[in-house]
Design a protein around this motif. Sequence first.
Motif, short mmCIF file in Angstrom:
data_model
loop_
_atom_site.label_atom_id
_atom_site.label_comp_id
_atom_site.label_asym_id
_atom_site.label_seq_id
_atom_site.Cartn_x
_atom_site.Cartn_y
_atom_site.Cartn_z
N ALA A 194 89.51 49.86 79.26
CA ALA A 194 90.49 49.35 78.68
C ALA A 194 90.10 48.59 77.36
CB ALA A 194 90.85 48.21 79.62
N SER A 195 88.73 48.56 77.18
CA SER A 195 88.55 47.76 75.70
C SER A 195 88.62 48.22 74.58
CB SER A 195 86.79 47.52 75.78
OG SER A 195 86.23 48.68 75.90
N GLN A 196 89.07 49.84 74.78
CA GLN A 196 89.56 50.59 73.45
C GLN A 196 90.88 51.34 73.66
OE1 GLN A 196 86.62 52.72 71.38
NE2 GLN A 196 84.80 51.25 71.94
N ALA A 197 91.29 50.86 74.92
CA ALA A 197 92.55 51.74 75.44
C ALA A 197 94.00 51.37 74.65
CB ALA A 197 92.87 51.82 76.80
N GLY A 198 94.08 50.01 74.19
CA GLY A 198 95.22 49.74 73.43
C GLY A 198 96.53 49.84 74.33
N ALA A 199 97.53 50.36 74.00
CA ALA A 199 98.77 50.54 74.66
C ALA A 199 98.78 51.58 75.77
CB ALA A 199 99.83 51.04 73.78
N ARG A 200 97.60 52.34 75.80
CA ARG A 200 97.37 53.48 76.71
C ARG A 200 96.60 53.07 78.01
NH1 ARG A 200 96.40 59.36 74.15
NH2 ARG A 200 98.09 59.76 75.81
N ARG A 201 96.38 51.47 77.97
CA ARG A 201 95.63 51.38 79.11
C ARG A 201 96.42 51.56 80.65
NH1 ARG A 201 94.66 45.16 81.18
NH2 ARG A 201 93.22 45.60 82.94
N ARG A 202 97.51 51.55 80.70
CA ARG A 202 98.19 52.02 82.00
C ARG A 202 98.05 53.25 82.19
NH1 ARG A 202 99.44 49.09 86.67
NH2 ARG A 202 99.21 50.99 87.92
N GLU A 203 98.00 54.06 81.23
CA GLU A 203 97.82 55.55 81.43
C GLU A 203 96.49 55.74 82.16
OE1 GLU A 203 98.88 59.79 78.88
OE2 GLU A 203 98.92 57.71 77.91
N PHE A 204 95.62 55.32 81.29
CA PHE A 204 94.01 55.47 81.90
C PHE A 204 93.75 54.88 83.31
CE2 PHE A 204 92.83 55.51 77.18
CZ PHE A 204 92.38 56.91 77.16
#
Length: 206
Positions: free
Chosen positions: A85-95
């Motif tokens: 999440a530290s570098q996921a940005g808007a894609r956090r939920r996807e990850f």
Amino acid sequence: MKLFEKLFRPRPPIRDREALADFIDAQSAFIVQKGIYEYSRARAGHYAKVLFAEEGFAQSVEYARWRAFPLGLAMVGEMVEGVLASQAGARRREFLDQLTLVVLSVFDRYPVPPSIGEAAWLEARRDLAHRLDLVGGHAPKRVMDIPEPLAESYFAMMPIHEKLRGRDFETTRNYLRVSLCNIHDELIARMDRAALERALIAGAVA
């Protein structure tokens, strides 16, 4: 020489879903089982060998380690999510959704433990999935704070009668915190972030 090479051989990088699953599996088992065995030995003192040789206690340890395994998966899974999440940005939920599938795939590697039973094992899986889902509802925690909500449940699973546990909860909680920080450091050292992120996203597309 071969033993020396084995001991100091670099561990393989974590760059795909399978490697991540293996890491989560090994570290989750390690953190809960090591705590159970070391605590039990400490409380038994000089009688540890005798205690561990008793069939009844061995069954209690087996029961405790399988009950605690989903808690280990939850803690290690949340720690991994925080790193991503530290570098996921808007894609956090996807990850997070893909990481949840990886963590649950680790759970599903194991048949129902006879000491637990199918109903309780399936309930533990549902609880694990719910805990991971809730991770996306708040900012990533400090690694040392991740065990906090689970520490009491873990301590209650120790195969030592509650009247003999004394005031050991703080020691157990600190053990979980330090151990998870060490696991975090190993993940950072071994993770190929770019490759792992691509692998997780590829799973989402598939």
